[in-house]
Scaffold this motif. Structure first.
Motif, PDB file in Angstrom:
ATOM      1  N   UNK A 122     -10.690 -27.669  -7.101  1.00  0.00           N
ATOM      2  CA  UNK A 122      -9.774 -28.273  -8.063  1.00  0.00           C
ATOM      3  C   UNK A 122      -8.814 -29.175  -7.277  1.00  0.00           C
ATOM      4  N   UNK A 123      -9.049 -30.463  -7.360  1.00  0.00           N
ATOM      5  CA  UNK A 123      -8.258 -31.431  -6.597  1.00  0.00           C
ATOM      6  C   UNK A 123      -7.141 -31.991  -7.470  1.00  0.00           C
ATOM      7  N   UNK A 124      -5.911 -31.634  -7.162  1.00  0.00           N
ATOM      8  CA  UNK A 124      -4.766 -32.093  -7.957  1.00  0.00           C
ATOM      9  C   UNK A 124      -4.630 -33.610  -7.907  1.00  0.00           C
ATOM     10  N   UNK A 125      -4.200 -34.195  -9.027  1.00  0.00           N
ATOM     11  CA  UNK A 125      -3.895 -35.632  -9.025  1.00  0.00           C
ATOM     12  C   UNK A 125      -2.768 -35.983  -9.982  1.00  0.00           C
ATOM     13  N   UNK A 126      -1.928 -34.997 -10.301  1.00  0.00           N
ATOM     14  CA  UNK A 126      -0.685 -35.246 -11.020  1.00  0.00           C
ATOM     15  C   UNK A 126       0.449 -34.513 -10.329  1.00  0.00           C
ATOM     16  N   UNK A 127       1.621 -35.119 -10.335  1.00  0.00           N
ATOM     17  CA  UNK A 127       2.780 -34.479  -9.725  1.00  0.00           C
ATOM     18  C   UNK A 127       3.163 -33.230 -10.503  1.00  0.00           C
ATOM     19  N   UNK A 128       3.417 -32.153  -9.763  1.00  0.00           N
ATOM     20  CA  UNK A 128       3.909 -30.908 -10.330  1.00  0.00           C
ATOM     21  C   UNK A 128       5.252 -30.633  -9.664  1.00  0.00           C
ATOM     22  N   UNK A 129       6.319 -30.874 -10.395  1.00  0.00           N
ATOM     23  CA  UNK A 129       7.655 -30.856  -9.811  1.00  0.00           C
ATOM     24  C   UNK A 129       8.243 -29.440  -9.764  1.00  0.00           C
ATOM     25  N   UNK A 130       9.308 -29.304  -8.980  1.00  0.00           N
ATOM     26  CA  UNK A 130      10.045 -28.051  -8.944  1.00  0.00           C
ATOM     27  C   UNK A 130      10.578 -27.707 -10.326  1.00  0.00           C
ATOM     28  N   UNK A 131      11.087 -28.737 -11.009  1.00  0.00           N
ATOM     29  CA  UNK A 131      11.669 -28.521 -12.338  1.00  0.00           C
ATOM     30  C   UNK A 131      10.618 -28.039 -13.336  1.00  0.00           C
ATOM     31  N   UNK A 132       9.407 -28.581 -13.205  1.00  0.00           N
ATOM     32  CA  UNK A 132       8.331 -28.199 -14.122  1.00  0.00           C
ATOM     33  C   UNK A 132       7.989 -26.722 -13.954  1.00  0.00           C
ATOM     34  N   UNK A 133       7.857 -26.283 -12.705  1.00  0.00           N
ATOM     35  CA  UNK A 133       7.514 -24.878 -12.495  1.00  0.00           C
ATOM     36  C   UNK A 133       8.679 -23.958 -12.813  1.00  0.00           C
ATOM     37  N   UNK A 134       9.887 -24.429 -12.632  1.00  0.00           N
ATOM     38  CA  UNK A 134      11.044 -23.640 -13.045  1.00  0.00           C
ATOM     39  C   UNK A 134      11.026 -23.442 -14.559  1.00  0.00           C
ATOM     40  N   UNK A 135      10.657 -24.502 -15.292  1.00  0.00           N
ATOM     41  CA  UNK A 135      10.541 -24.404 -16.746  1.00  0.00           C
ATOM     42  C   UNK A 135       9.457 -23.405 -17.138  1.00  0.00           C
TER      43      UNK A 135
END
Length: 215
Positions: A83-96
């Motif tokens: 599974x090769x990531x190609x979208x940004x996954x931000x700190x804020x997103x995972x905090x949400x």
């Protein structure tokens, strides 16, 4: 460092060639500062910021269980090596995501577009996140997901392969589990570089070219 989340990447010796790009893209797109564990078999590809667990040529289920038992975090973001990531996954997103899971006592949040033919069923939408029905298909899956660590461990069996986990694990949960959720993404956050047996997915070369990578 985020004390609530660990990244776990599942691999095996036969798929080791996919790991360098997987790590490069995780470094590029995954922003949270968390512990990162790769669980394989006997071989590794060393890179700063990654720990390896190498239990030997045992079953997939036993190896994944060992990795999840090694964590001391409430949640794990679990992906596979192809599974090769190609979208940004931000700190804020995972905090949400983890705040939502705390609030709703969620056992799993899957991050994926879901095609209509997949058989997913939902009962309600909370903060744009859909609650899966107890009689939905694929209550257990290896799609990129944030798992409550204890929930993954309650499903996986030592003799499971990834397909057993999805099929037998979903059967185990059906009719009982109502705390699995799905974030319906507009586009996939990853490119699945290989299919069962290691066959490369159509478009793999174009994807690697777009990221400046090679196999």
């Amino acid at each position: 460092m985020n004390d609530d989340l660990t990244v776990i990447i599942g691999t095996c010796d036969a798929y080791l060639k996919f790991i360098p790009n997987c790590m490069s893209l995780l470094n590029k797109y995954f922003e949270p500062d968390v512990r990162k564990i790769i669980v394989g078999e006997t071989k590794s590809v060393e890179r700063d910021g990654y720990e390896w667990i190498l239990p030997g040529k045992g079953s997939w289920g036993r190896r994944m269980k060992e990795a999840f038992q090694e964590t001391n975090t409430k949640y794990c973001f679990f992906i596979l090596d192809d599974y090769y990531l190609h979208q940004k996954l931000s700190k804020e997103y995972f905090s949400w995501i983890t705040s939502f899971m705390d609030r709703e006592d969620a056992n799993k949040v899957t991050l994926t577009p879901v095609p209509n033919w997949a058989g997913y069923k939902y009962t309600e939408t909370l903060d744009t996140i859909k609650r899966m029905s107890k009689d939905s298909e694929w209550l257990a899956s290896v799609q990129p997901s944030v798992w409550k660590t204890s929930q993954f461990l309650s499903i996986v069996e030592d003799d499971y392969n990834p397909w057993d986990f999805e099929i037998k694990g979903s059967e185990k949960l059906k009719g009982e589990e109502d705390s699995h959720f799905v974030v319906l993404l507009d586009v996939p956050l990853y490119f699945n570089i290989a299919r069962k047996g290691g066959t490369l997915t159509k478009g793999w070369q174009d994807f690697l070219n777009s990221e400046g990578l090679s196999l």
